[in-house]
Enzyme design. Sequence first.
Site, PDB file in Angstrom:
ATOM      1  N   LYS A 188       0.825  -1.204   0.000  1.00  0.00           N
ATOM      2  CA  LYS A 188       0.000   0.000   0.000  1.00  0.00           C
ATOM      3  C   LYS A 188       0.862   1.259   0.000  1.00  0.00           C
ATOM      4  O   LYS A 188       0.393   2.321  -0.391  1.00  0.00           O
ATOM      5  CB  LYS A 188      -0.935  -0.015   1.210  1.00  0.00           C
ATOM      6  CG  LYS A 188      -2.059  -1.027   1.093  1.00  0.00           C
ATOM      7  CD  LYS A 188      -3.054  -0.919   2.232  1.00  0.00           C
ATOM      8  CE  LYS A 188      -2.536  -1.532   3.516  1.00  0.00           C
ATOM      9  NZ  LYS A 188      -3.569  -1.583   4.565  1.00  0.00           N
ATOM     10  N   ARG A 189       2.099   1.132   0.414  1.00  0.00           N
ATOM     11  CA  ARG A 189       2.999   2.294   0.401  1.00  0.00           C
ATOM     12  C   ARG A 189       3.445   2.642  -1.008  1.00  0.00           C
ATOM     13  O   ARG A 189       3.694   3.802  -1.311  1.00  0.00           O
ATOM     14  CB  ARG A 189       4.233   2.010   1.274  1.00  0.00           C
ATOM     15  CG  ARG A 189       3.947   1.920   2.758  1.00  0.00           C
ATOM     16  CD  ARG A 189       5.238   1.832   3.548  1.00  0.00           C
ATOM     17  NE  ARG A 189       6.019   0.655   3.188  1.00  0.00           N
ATOM     18  CZ  ARG A 189       5.855  -0.543   3.730  1.00  0.00           C
ATOM     19  NH1 ARG A 189       4.921  -0.723   4.652  1.00  0.00           N
ATOM     20  NH2 ARG A 189       6.598  -1.571   3.367  1.00  0.00           N
TER      21      ARG A 189
END
Length: 516
Positions: A264-265
């Site tokens: 998700k980063r």
Amino acid sequence: MSQTPSTPASGEARRVRLRIAPSPTGDPHVGTAYMSMFDLAYARQQGGVFVLRIEDTDRARYHEDSEQQIYDTLAWLGLQWDEGPDVGGPYAPYRQSERLDSYRPYVERLLADGHAYHCWCSGERLAQMREEQQRAKQPTGYDRRCLGLSRQEREALPGFTEVPVVRMRVPDDVELTFTDLVRGQVSAPRPDDQVILKADGFPTYHLAVVVDDHEMGITHVVRGEEWISSTPKHLLLYRWLGLPEPQFAHMPLLRDEKKAKISKRRSPWARLTWFREEGYLPEALLNFLALLGYPPILEDDGTEREVFTFEEFTQRFDWAKVNTVGPIFNLDKLNWLNGHYIRELEVGELASRLLPVLQEEGVLGPQPALGALARLKEVTALVQTRIVTLKDAVPLVAPFYVADEDLPIADDARAQLKDDAAQVLDAALHALAPIDGSIGGRLDSVPEWTAARIEAALREALVEGMGLKPRLAFGPLRTAVAGQRISTPLFESMEILGKHSTVERLRRLREELEHA
């Protein structure tokens, strides 16, 4: 020795039961849907049960709204669970934080049987130990400083902390091979003396998952391949506690374009909520996720079919066919699938799916009038073949719901206007609604306001009358009517807008050019 922990009813234990157990530590990961889809497909195929359990023992990373997002996104995808925190079930509670009392008897049993021990090492002492192991290029792992020592004996040594954790005592001859439904015989590295109960009284994942899966009668544990190395720890706990072992299926990890585990980063689409926000259809996303881990459907004639429903996937599902190689998350393929599903929808159904997107983007209000909804169906028919996601429709639909005097003209559309744009607009206005000087108004030169009649009048005036190529003839009209270079079909758009709005928009741009 403590009492043997409870076991599910024998009839229930024999029934196929699978679970998804996400942690509410932020936006739900797309992997949650990926695993849930395979869980639910097998559960439905076998007449079993699909369970949703919330693993919320990581209180440092806990997000209060994350649990509701998990419910919302899985329900949006149609991955409906049979038991869970919100719907209840025979093995409630389904949140780990509400099950803390159930773990202690298992810990006491392991301590009493010598399969676990207390560890009083401080965090500073453990960090120093790891640094020394790394400098010596040794495998990192607990050095068993506390094994066999009483509290008093350990307190006399450096690096002591008052509240202990509980660790597994992993034997040197632990079995490291197990059978996997997807991969066959799998070997894993030797595990460390894993902490199973933290100092705050919360179990770690490794103990909690075994206890919860047992007490909820889970027969098949489906998870990502990164958990292969933990499986020997879990099998040890099952065997030490005398519990029936579930079957394991370790799915290939979803990977990004750099072949790294999706994060998700790094990738916004790793968030499951992103797909809904961007206007993907749930059925297209499910189809795409299935293709990431499973081959296309093989038809009787030997051809492969990539477009299929969840029901078709469920009917033909077989663990032996699951891909073991980490698939690349190819958004181009998802876009192709989503466009296909959009084109297959009935126009009214597509309009109903577009409505909340248009409301979210401010194109339509929260309670649109009946006329606005009727117009939406007409406009939807124009955009259906021109969009890949629901969100793509927003700029195409917006011009139909803005006041004529407020229609913005995009810079790139204004820039492509040629020197003869004013003449083109004058000719178009004369063709559609010429001014009658005797009455000071416009005549009804196109009495049947249909796309065909509008096109005929404009072609006669601009293409035949002025000798312009269609692109040059109709470009200024598109800019005036839609405010942008790319729009829905021009003549059909004019029909939907109506004569008054069409003429007003042409006149407005003509006046702007005159003042300019």
